[in-house]
Scaffold this active site. Structure first.
Site, PDB file in Angstrom:
ATOM      1  N   GLU B  30       0.847  -1.185   0.000  1.00 11.69           N
ATOM      2  CA  GLU B  30       0.000   0.000   0.000  1.00 11.69           C
ATOM      3  C   GLU B  30       0.892   1.248   0.000  1.00 11.69           C
ATOM      4  O   GLU B  30       1.779   1.361   0.853  1.00 11.69           O
ATOM      5  CB  GLU B  30      -0.889  -0.007   1.253  1.00 11.69           C
ATOM      6  CG  GLU B  30      -1.829  -1.206   1.286  1.00 11.69           C
ATOM      7  CD  GLU B  30      -2.165  -1.653   2.704  1.00 11.69           C
ATOM      8  OE1 GLU B  30      -1.980  -0.870   3.648  1.00 11.69           O
ATOM      9  OE2 GLU B  30      -2.604  -2.812   2.850  1.00 11.69           O
ATOM     10  N   GLU B  61      -3.943  -6.769   3.089  1.00  9.44           N
ATOM     11  CA  GLU B  61      -2.668  -7.357   3.528  1.00  9.44           C
ATOM     12  C   GLU B  61      -2.569  -8.838   3.188  1.00  9.44           C
ATOM     13  O   GLU B  61      -1.524  -9.314   2.749  1.00  9.44           O
ATOM     14  CB  GLU B  61      -2.470  -7.147   5.036  1.00  9.44           C
ATOM     15  CG  GLU B  61      -2.076  -5.731   5.432  1.00  9.44           C
ATOM     16  CD  GLU B  61      -3.254  -4.761   5.461  1.00  9.44           C
ATOM     17  OE1 GLU B  61      -4.404  -5.207   5.263  1.00  9.44           O
ATOM     18  OE2 GLU B  61      -3.034  -3.561   5.690  1.00  9.44           O
ATOM     19  N   PHE B  84       2.901  -0.676   9.348  1.00 12.96           N
ATOM     20  CA  PHE B  84       3.038  -0.910  10.792  1.00 12.96           C
ATOM     21  C   PHE B  84       2.909  -2.407  11.103  1.00 12.96           C
ATOM     22  O   PHE B  84       2.052  -3.088  10.538  1.00 12.96           O
ATOM     23  CB  PHE B  84       1.978  -0.121  11.552  1.00 12.96           C
ATOM     24  CG  PHE B  84       2.223   1.367  11.508  1.00 12.96           C
ATOM     25  CD1 PHE B  84       3.011   1.987  12.454  1.00 12.96           C
ATOM     26  CD2 PHE B  84       1.688   2.134  10.477  1.00 12.96           C
ATOM     27  CE1 PHE B  84       3.254   3.354  12.402  1.00 12.96           C
ATOM     28  CE2 PHE B  84       1.928   3.502  10.415  1.00 12.96           C
ATOM     29  CZ  PHE B  84       2.718   4.114  11.379  1.00 12.96           C
ATOM     30  N   PHE B  87      -0.256  -4.516  11.507  1.00 10.54           N
ATOM     31  CA  PHE B  87      -1.068  -4.919  10.347  1.00 10.54           C
ATOM     32  C   PHE B  87      -0.695  -6.316   9.857  1.00 10.54           C
ATOM     33  O   PHE B  87      -1.415  -6.917   9.055  1.00 10.54           O
ATOM     34  CB  PHE B  87      -0.920  -3.909   9.191  1.00 10.54           C
ATOM     35  CG  PHE B  87      -1.177  -2.471   9.565  1.00 10.54           C
ATOM     36  CD1 PHE B  87      -1.812  -2.129  10.744  1.00 10.54           C
ATOM     37  CD2 PHE B  87      -0.772  -1.444   8.728  1.00 10.54           C
ATOM     38  CE1 PHE B  87      -2.032  -0.804  11.100  1.00 10.54           C
ATOM     39  CE2 PHE B  87      -0.992  -0.114   9.062  1.00 10.54           C
ATOM     40  CZ  PHE B  87      -1.611   0.213  10.254  1.00 10.54           C
ATOM     41  N   ILE B  88       0.417  -6.823  10.338  1.00  8.30           N
ATOM     42  CA  ILE B  88       0.842  -8.161   9.914  1.00  8.30           C
ATOM     43  C   ILE B  88      -0.099  -9.235  10.466  1.00  8.30           C
ATOM     44  O   ILE B  88      -0.127 -10.357   9.963  1.00  8.30           O
ATOM     45  CB  ILE B  88       2.312  -8.420  10.331  1.00  8.30           C
ATOM     46  CG1 ILE B  88       2.994  -9.353   9.338  1.00  8.30           C
ATOM     47  CG2 ILE B  88       2.411  -8.978  11.731  1.00  8.30           C
ATOM     48  CD1 ILE B  88       4.500  -9.402   9.476  1.00  8.30           C
ATOM     49  N   HIS B 130      -0.606   0.463  16.491  1.00  5.41           N
ATOM     50  CA  HIS B 130       0.457   0.896  15.585  1.00  5.41           C
ATOM     51  C   HIS B 130       1.862   0.801  16.190  1.00  5.41           C
ATOM     52  O   HIS B 130       2.797   1.354  15.640  1.00  5.41           O
ATOM     53  CB  HIS B 130       0.234   2.355  15.140  1.00  5.41           C
ATOM     54  CG  HIS B 130      -0.853   2.516  14.124  1.00  5.41           C
ATOM     55  ND1 HIS B 130      -2.176   2.405  14.440  1.00  5.41           N
ATOM     56  CD2 HIS B 130      -0.812   2.781  12.797  1.00  5.41           C
ATOM     57  CE1 HIS B 130      -2.909   2.604  13.354  1.00  5.41           C
ATOM     58  NE2 HIS B 130      -2.106   2.825  12.335  1.00  5.41           N
TER      59      HIS B 130
END
Lengths: 320, 325
Positions: B30, B61, B84, B87-88, B130
């Site tokens: 992104e 993702e 960040f 987000f994984i 985050h």
């Protein structure tokens, strides 16, 4: 579309090969001694696998599901290493590590079954990305069932494929059950292929038990993808003769439903059609069935003589 | 040595150099194109290589990482940005069930050479969604390498090594280090994956720092040295596979070990290192192995609470003095 006599015989033969393989697998699994793990069979859904794969070469890729034997056989994988894999033997196509739910046969373009529902779609867009990036005209077909249309993978992958104009054919076999839950319970619309319009892609719903119809529709999809026009969705209405897994009592299935669908068995229907058209006669049909049985018997014999993997195999190939 | 460059440009240069060298390398994620990511790490790459090799995607993702796995299995070398690290969580499926297992599961029929960049952002008040450091989750996955650069020099060297590696590599980069400047070697070089680096030699105690905690450990070592304590400082650099041999050799010399990492102490990298050291080096230890790490709670947006949560030089100095006291 005119389908040649050879192609018709090929379509029929591939379906019989799958059915024979899976019927034999079922028998061996039920005997309980030789085949470890879980087994998900696809009898009844052969026309979707064959009608699709008959349009593809080994350079085209497929991804399939935990119910993936049929697709992999349709694509042209050798039955011997496949059977050895189901037996958990070292000569299996994945050295006996993957079993029924996770196997792949990369040289024929079978990039993997998957134990995670819907996940083949996320991987398929990657192989399609590589096909486009490398400026090939190859395509990737990804098989999934009605259950997978509820996953985020379906939306994310279709949206990404459409956005990046990737050559992906989304092949949805509606077999009416997401594991054990009927389609009417988990899909709010009649035809999931209608969703393709939301991504600006073509989507069609067809009789998934008519192998010629599937073949014709997928050939349009392949042409669309090879021309660089992005993804295409085909929804085929078919039926899963067995339960979700072998041993599933199927108590969720209304009485008489299976019997109705057995009348629409894609192999029986096609056999009748080819007899009527004079493409095959009874003798030749019998011969094809025997040839398939011989191939499967040879595969079983091959699997039985292959050793179990050594313990060291557990630690090999974790890293390249 | 060349002129000083910032950590974030070290990453950028490593990627661009590898893209020049190898046409199968591409970046995806992104905002990786024109914006160059939220902090500009990939800025300029799209201008040189075009949108075919600097691929902006929808916010998906799972599909980004799934795409990388499928593309890597088909012969490309993707470098994905996940932004960040929190987000994984949206693509643990693809990293664990698919990327890390694929080669083994398919009997070595494929290689999965891909890099996933994820940024930790402790210290910025970025809050619970985050700021997390989740590397220990991934370090428990066979088949997935995990690296944590700490300086511009190893940021560049580890990125180049990660791109050339034939396996999936998670590359964890700290936001707070992006602006650190250092001279980096001219020309092509790599920092080997699976090797830690002895940053400061000493005899009294071994300090193992993880990722950006190197900066805190360096400050602590300066303070300790003024007090006549000579710590040996090891920068871990790779979380999986761990270079335990270097740590064992150091402990043999110092007989004491403390590990500092930004992630939670519970089930952390420090726990794994401590367990291995007590198994192999029990007779060489003069004190229990200790850890300076985050407590078992959530990282706060509130500055006072966040400061209390994060490990730092002061906490490390106190711990070392307690161990030697």
């Amino acid at each position: 579309m005119k389908i040649s006599k050879e192609t018709k015989i090929d379509l029929f033969t591939r379906m019989v090969k799958i059915r024979t393989f899976e019927d034999e697998t079922h028998k061996i699994f039920m005997a309980g001694k030789e085949m470890p793990g879980f087994l998900h069979l696809s009898q009844g859904e052969e026309a979707m696998a064959v009608g699709t794969c008959a349009n593809l070469t080994f350079d085209d890729a497929i991804y399939t599901t935990h119910r993936g034997h049929g697709c992999i056989i349709a694509k042209g994988a050798d039955l011997k290493p496949m059977m050895a894999e189901l037996f958990g033997r070292i000569d299996g196509c994945c050295k006996g590590r993957a079993g029924s739910m996770h196997f792949a046969d990369v040289k024929t373009g079978c990039m993997g079954s998957n134990g995670i529902v819907g996940e083949g779609m996320r991987l398929a867009i990657g192989t399609a990305f590589a096909q486009k990036y490398q400026k090939t005209k190859n395509v990737t077909a990804v098989f999934f069932g009605d259950g997978a249309t509820g996953t985020g993978a379906f939306h994310e992958s279709f949206n990404m494929a459409a956005t990046l104009k990737l050559p992906v054919i989304f092949v949805c076999s509606i077999n009416f059950y997401a594991q054990m839950t009927h389609k009417s319970v988990h899909i709010p619309i009649e035809h999931v292929a209608d969703r393709a319009a939301g991504y600006g892609a073509p989507g069609v719903t067809i009789d998934g038990n008519d192998v010629e119809l599937v073949y014709e529709e997928v050939s349009k999809a392949v042409k669309h993808c090879r021309a660089g026009k992005g993804p295409y969705m085909i929804e085929g209405i078919t039926y899963r003769h067995h339960g979700h897994f072998i041993g599933d009592p199927c108590n969720y299935r209304p009485a008489g439903e299976l019997e109705e669908w057995l009348k629409k068995d894609p192999i029986v229907l096609y056999e009748q059609k080819l007899l009527k058209e004079g493409v095959l006669d009874e003798k030749r049909i019998q011969q094809i069935k025997e040839e398939c049985k011989n191939l499967v018997d040879e595969a079983v014999a091959f699997a039985r003589q292959s050793p179990q993997p050594d313990i060291e195999e557990l630690y090999k190939d974790i890293l390249a | 040595m060349g002129k000083p460059i910032m950590f974030q440009w070290a990453i950028n240069h490593a990627i661009a150099e590898e893209m020049r060298r190898d046409p199968t390398v591409f970046i995806i994620g992104e905002d990786v194109g024109k914006p160059g990511g939220p902090f500009g790490v990939t800025r300029g790459i799209i201008d040189e290589f075009g949108p075919e090799r600097a691929v902006d995607t929808p916010i998906s993702e799972g599909a980004i990482i799934g795409l990388c796995v499928g593309a890597a299995a088909a012969g490309l070398r993707p470098v994905a940005e996940i932004m960040f690290m929190n987000f994984i969580t949206l693509c643990v499926e693809e990293l664990y069930n698919q990327a890390s297992k694929m080669r083994w599961m398919f009997g070595a029929q494929v290689k999965v050479p891909m890099v996933v960049r994820a940024m930790t952002a402790g210290g910025y008040g970025a809050g619970p969604h985050h700021s997390s450091s989740l590397e220990s989750w991934f370090a428990s996955m066979p088949g997935l390498k995990v690296v944590m650069p700490s300086t511009p020099v190893n940021a560049k060297g580890l990125m180049k090594a990660a791109i050339r590696d034939d396996n999936p590599v998670l590359y964890v980069e700290p936001l707070s280090s992006y602006r650190i400047k250092a001279e980096i070697p001219e020309g092509d070089y790599i920092t080997p994956i699976g090797k830690c680096e002895i940053v400061r030699e000493g005899t009294d105690i071994t300090i193992v720092s993880v990722g950006r905690m190197l900066q805190e450990a360096l400050k602590a070592v300066d303070v300790l040295e003024k007090d006549g304590i000579k710590p040996e400082l090891i920068d871990l650099l790779t979380i999986n596979p761990l270079d335990m041999e270097t740590i064992y050799a150091s402990v043999k010399k110092t007989n004491r070990l403390v590990i500092i990492h930004e992630a939670k102490q519970t089930m952390g990298i420090g726990a794994e290192i401590a367990a291995s050291v007590q198994e192999k080096m029990f007779d060489w230890l003069d004190a229990p192995v200790e850890r300076v790490a985050a407590p078992f709670t959530h990282i706060a947006f509130q500055p006072k609470l966040e400061q209390h949560y994060l490990p730092d030089a002061t906490k490390l100095v106190a711990k070392v003095k307690q161990m030697l006291g």
